[in-house]
Design a protein around this motif. Sequence first.
Motif, PDB file in Angstrom:
ATOM      1  N   UNK A 269       0.820  -1.220   0.000  1.00 17.00           N
ATOM      2  CA  UNK A 269       0.000   0.000   0.000  1.00 17.00           C
ATOM      3  C   UNK A 269       0.854   1.271   0.000  1.00 17.00           C
ATOM      4  N   UNK A 270       1.967   1.242   0.737  1.00 17.70           N
ATOM      5  CA  UNK A 270       2.838   2.412   0.786  1.00 17.70           C
ATOM      6  C   UNK A 270       3.446   2.687  -0.587  1.00 17.70           C
ATOM      7  N   UNK A 271       3.878   1.588  -1.240  1.00 18.55           N
ATOM      8  CA  UNK A 271       4.459   1.754  -2.586  1.00 18.55           C
ATOM      9  C   UNK A 271       3.422   2.282  -3.571  1.00 18.55           C
ATOM     10  N   UNK A 272       2.192   1.763  -3.468  1.00 22.02           N
ATOM     11  CA  UNK A 272       1.129   2.243  -4.355  1.00 22.02           C
ATOM     12  C   UNK A 272       0.949   3.746  -4.167  1.00 22.02           C
ATOM     13  N   UNK A 273       0.968   4.170  -2.908  1.00 21.64           N
ATOM     14  CA  UNK A 273       0.787   5.591  -2.643  1.00 21.64           C
ATOM     15  C   UNK A 273       1.951   6.411  -3.200  1.00 21.64           C
ATOM     16  N   UNK A 274       3.176   5.976  -2.857  1.00 13.76           N
ATOM     17  CA  UNK A 274       4.342   6.781  -3.219  1.00 13.76           C
ATOM     18  C   UNK A 274       4.604   6.803  -4.725  1.00 13.76           C
ATOM     19  N   UNK A 275       4.294   5.694  -5.405  1.00 15.08           N
ATOM     20  CA  UNK A 275       4.695   5.621  -6.811  1.00 15.08           C
ATOM     21  C   UNK A 275       3.540   5.787  -7.785  1.00 15.08           C
ATOM     22  N   UNK A 276       2.317   5.688  -7.331  1.00 14.09           N
ATOM     23  CA  UNK A 276       1.168   5.873  -8.228  1.00 14.09           C
ATOM     24  C   UNK A 276       0.339   7.096  -7.811  1.00 14.09           C
ATOM     25  N   UNK A 277      -0.262   7.025  -6.623  1.00 15.28           N
ATOM     26  CA  UNK A 277      -1.218   8.048  -6.211  1.00 15.28           C
ATOM     27  C   UNK A 277      -0.556   9.428  -6.076  1.00 15.28           C
ATOM     28  N   UNK A 278       0.546   9.463  -5.328  1.00 20.55           N
ATOM     29  CA  UNK A 278       1.191  10.754  -5.067  1.00 20.55           C
ATOM     30  C   UNK A 278       1.625  11.457  -6.362  1.00 20.55           C
ATOM     31  N   UNK A 279       2.387  10.760  -7.238  1.00 21.37           N
ATOM     32  CA  UNK A 279       2.803  11.462  -8.465  1.00 21.37           C
ATOM     33  C   UNK A 279       1.618  11.943  -9.310  1.00 21.37           C
ATOM     34  N   UNK A 280       0.552  11.141  -9.361  1.00 18.59           N
ATOM     35  CA  UNK A 280      -0.590  11.530 -10.184  1.00 18.59           C
ATOM     36  C   UNK A 280      -1.384  12.681  -9.572  1.00 18.59           C
ATOM     37  N   UNK A 281      -1.177  12.933  -8.272  1.00 21.08           N
ATOM     38  CA  UNK A 281      -1.948  14.000  -7.632  1.00 21.08           C
ATOM     39  C   UNK A 281      -1.175  15.318  -7.577  1.00 21.08           C
ATOM     40  N   UNK A 282       0.040  15.323  -8.107  1.00 24.06           N
ATOM     41  CA  UNK A 282       0.852  16.545  -8.052  1.00 24.06           C
ATOM     42  C   UNK A 282       0.165  17.754  -8.702  1.00 24.06           C
ATOM     43  N   UNK A 283      -0.513  17.591  -9.855  1.00 22.95           N
ATOM     44  CA  UNK A 283      -1.166  18.779 -10.433  1.00 22.95           C
ATOM     45  C   UNK A 283      -2.133  19.458  -9.462  1.00 22.95           C
ATOM     46  N   UNK A 284      -2.913  18.666  -8.734  1.00 22.20           N
ATOM     47  CA  UNK A 284      -3.852  19.246  -7.769  1.00 22.20           C
ATOM     48  C   UNK A 284      -3.124  20.007  -6.678  1.00 22.20           C
ATOM     49  N   UNK A 285      -1.988  19.448  -6.242  1.00 19.98           N
ATOM     50  CA  UNK A 285      -1.185  20.113  -5.215  1.00 19.98           C
ATOM     51  C   UNK A 285      -0.658  21.437  -5.751  1.00 19.98           C
ATOM     52  N   UNK A 286      -0.127  21.405  -6.986  1.00 22.56           N
ATOM     53  CA  UNK A 286       0.512  22.606  -7.529  1.00 22.56           C
ATOM     54  C   UNK A 286      -0.516  23.708  -7.806  1.00 22.56           C
ATOM     55  N   UNK A 287      -1.678  23.334  -8.344  1.00 22.87           N
ATOM     56  CA  UNK A 287      -2.710  24.348  -8.604  1.00 22.87           C
ATOM     57  C   UNK A 287      -3.116  25.026  -7.297  1.00 22.87           C
ATOM     58  N   UNK A 288      -3.387  24.213  -6.270  1.00 22.34           N
ATOM     59  CA  UNK A 288      -3.775  24.774  -4.975  1.00 22.34           C
ATOM     60  C   UNK A 288      -2.680  25.649  -4.402  1.00 22.34           C
ATOM     61  N   UNK A 289      -1.436  25.148  -4.479  1.00 20.99           N
ATOM     62  CA  UNK A 289      -0.310  25.890  -3.918  1.00 20.99           C
ATOM     63  C   UNK A 289      -0.130  27.214  -4.645  1.00 20.99           C
ATOM     64  N   UNK A 290      -0.322  27.205  -5.960  1.00 21.99           N
ATOM     65  CA  UNK A 290      -0.135  28.443  -6.724  1.00 21.99           C
ATOM     66  C   UNK A 290      -1.195  29.484  -6.341  1.00 21.99           C
ATOM     67  N   UNK A 291      -2.449  29.050  -6.274  1.00 28.58           N
ATOM     68  CA  UNK A 291      -3.505  29.999  -5.895  1.00 28.58           C
ATOM     69  C   UNK A 291      -3.238  30.538  -4.486  1.00 28.58           C
ATOM     70  N   UNK A 292      -2.833  29.629  -3.586  1.00 27.36           N
ATOM     71  CA  UNK A 292      -2.527  30.051  -2.211  1.00 27.36           C
ATOM     72  C   UNK A 292      -1.397  31.080  -2.224  1.00 27.36           C
ATOM     73  N   UNK A 293      -0.371  30.819  -3.018  1.00 36.73           N
ATOM     74  CA  UNK A 293       0.769  31.733  -3.080  1.00 36.73           C
ATOM     75  C   UNK A 293       0.329  33.117  -3.561  1.00 36.73           C
ATOM     76  N   UNK A 294      -0.456  33.138  -4.638  1.00 39.49           N
ATOM     77  CA  UNK A 294      -0.897  34.424  -5.204  1.00 39.49           C
ATOM     78  C   UNK A 294      -1.710  35.213  -4.186  1.00 39.49           C
ATOM     79  N   UNK A 295      -2.643  34.525  -3.511  1.00 39.08           N
ATOM     80  CA  UNK A 295      -3.496  35.246  -2.564  1.00 39.08           C
ATOM     81  C   UNK A 295      -2.683  35.689  -1.345  1.00 39.08           C
ATOM     82  N   UNK A 296      -1.838  34.784  -0.829  1.00 39.47           N
ATOM     83  CA  UNK A 296      -1.121  35.087   0.414  1.00 39.47           C
ATOM     84  C   UNK A 296      -0.130  36.233   0.230  1.00 39.47           C
TER      85      UNK A 296
END
Lengths: 286, 263
Positions: free
Chosen positions: A197-224
């Motif tokens: 399960x840890x490998x699935x998270x680290x090598x599949x789920x996490x990399x595929x979710x990076x766009x969501x992280x970056x979009x949120x982080x960018x909006x947060x950065x601009x507003x903050x």
Amino acid sequence: MSQAKQPRHLNLTRWAIHPALWFTVVFFAVPLAVMLTVSFWQRVYGKLTATWDLANYIKFFGRDYLVESLFNSIEVTLLTTVLSIVLAYPLAYALAYKVAPRFQRIILLLAVMPFWTAYVVRSYSWLLVISENGVINVFLTGLGLIDQPLEMAYSRGATVLGFVHFFTMLITLTIYANLVQIKPSYQKAAADLGASPLQVFLRITLPLSIPGVVVGAFIAFVIAIGDYITPQILGGGTEVLVPQAIMLQVSRAANFPMASVMSVTLMIVVIVVYLISAKHMKMERV
Amino acid sequence: MTSWLKSAPFYAYIGIALIFIYLPVAILVLFSFQDGTLPVPPFNGPSLQWYEKMFENERLLDALFNSISVAILSSLVTTLLGFLAAYGMAKRLPRFAGGIRFILMAPLTVSYLIIGIGLLITLNIFGIAKSLIAVGVGHAVINLPLCFAIIYSQFGDHMKNIDAAARDLGASDFQTMVRVIAPIMKPSLFAAFCLSATLSWDEFIIAFLLSRFEVTLPVIIFEMLRAGLTPEVNAAGTVVFAISFTIVALAAIVMMIGVREKK
């Protein structure tokens, strides 16, 4: 629509985008252009004079306290963004994978509702929690855990707390929206091939979710980085961030050229951050 | 049982996160009912004295009225312009569609503060006085991209067919838009209006920079904060919060029902 009919119907369809377009040009693009222009002007005896030089920029980067405000802003914003991601990711993950689908939307809605509501009030309400005689201090003193009230309000930590509270909600939303788009078949395939399960998270789920992280982080950065209220209410006078420095120029000195220089500088920082994060943001709707 | 145990830490985390998210709001609301002069523990209430005081405060009531007017008028403008733009874009992609979308969405990437400063300097240079109208224009600038995006996202391919059908049956441009497309788009128009209204209702910095004697509620609350913590600010804050919470919830519910019906 057939070709023959087009000419009769052309007008409204073609003109429909114009009001919004011109509204944005006149009330958004033009003022920014004016601001950029004024940043090269000088104030002579209280009147704006077109001088067309870099004197204001040289002044800005020559004053230690102004440069410091820029670094303070970048530090606070980065710290805020990182902490918000750390808090938001497990929340989005738990919602997307551990909560029954029919409850997901309602809990998500509950978790992000305050993001859309009452900005000044929300910053102020943290003061009630962390100020010298606020809820936390009264609670801890009552339990006998502390003798002296903790000094939490009016500090960088308080500013970051206010920001993190705000952006955890936003980033949870963008990460969740990304996680639910990942096809479960990828995770199943990895698990079938023997990944833990840890490998699935680290090598599949996490990399595929990076766009969501970056979009949120960018909006947060601009507003903050452009926010005045949170550092002003929660940070107090301990350190000056760029938005506070801008407001000082506007309200005390009516120094529009200097305020313009700082605003342009903030915009450049945001553009740089956008260019760095753009290639990770390829995501349809968040 | 074991899978439930495994999930337990996640449920706990969701619980803690919700507490973190709602803690300050809960305390704000609680101490708006404080019987005493300080909005901090111990809680002596409940009392409505601060709400009574608030409704005797003329300046606060004026600001309340101003906030509502600015929110409604600016949101009418953004919803209308956003709808027209979304219709124009969805109907037939104009030339330079990419460029047009870039311009329409650009205000989202610029801080409210900078948009406000830009407008302030522009007003100053052209010798136009600050006013609530300027505030409304500023709010329309920041909310137009959101309205456009929300409405545009609901224009699916089926819209093109409906549009073509209306025309084949003899409807004019204007009739198609007003009597066919707009009614179908009602949920997203409503959601766009609500979101725009609540963002305007809450907005501080543009309202602060562009208003003069007549101000909006967040500006008054900010001014009241200079006097320190008082339950009256809590009461005003609770009202602001309750109203925006209601509008957002309405928008979310209408949007969800709209999505479900489409399916």
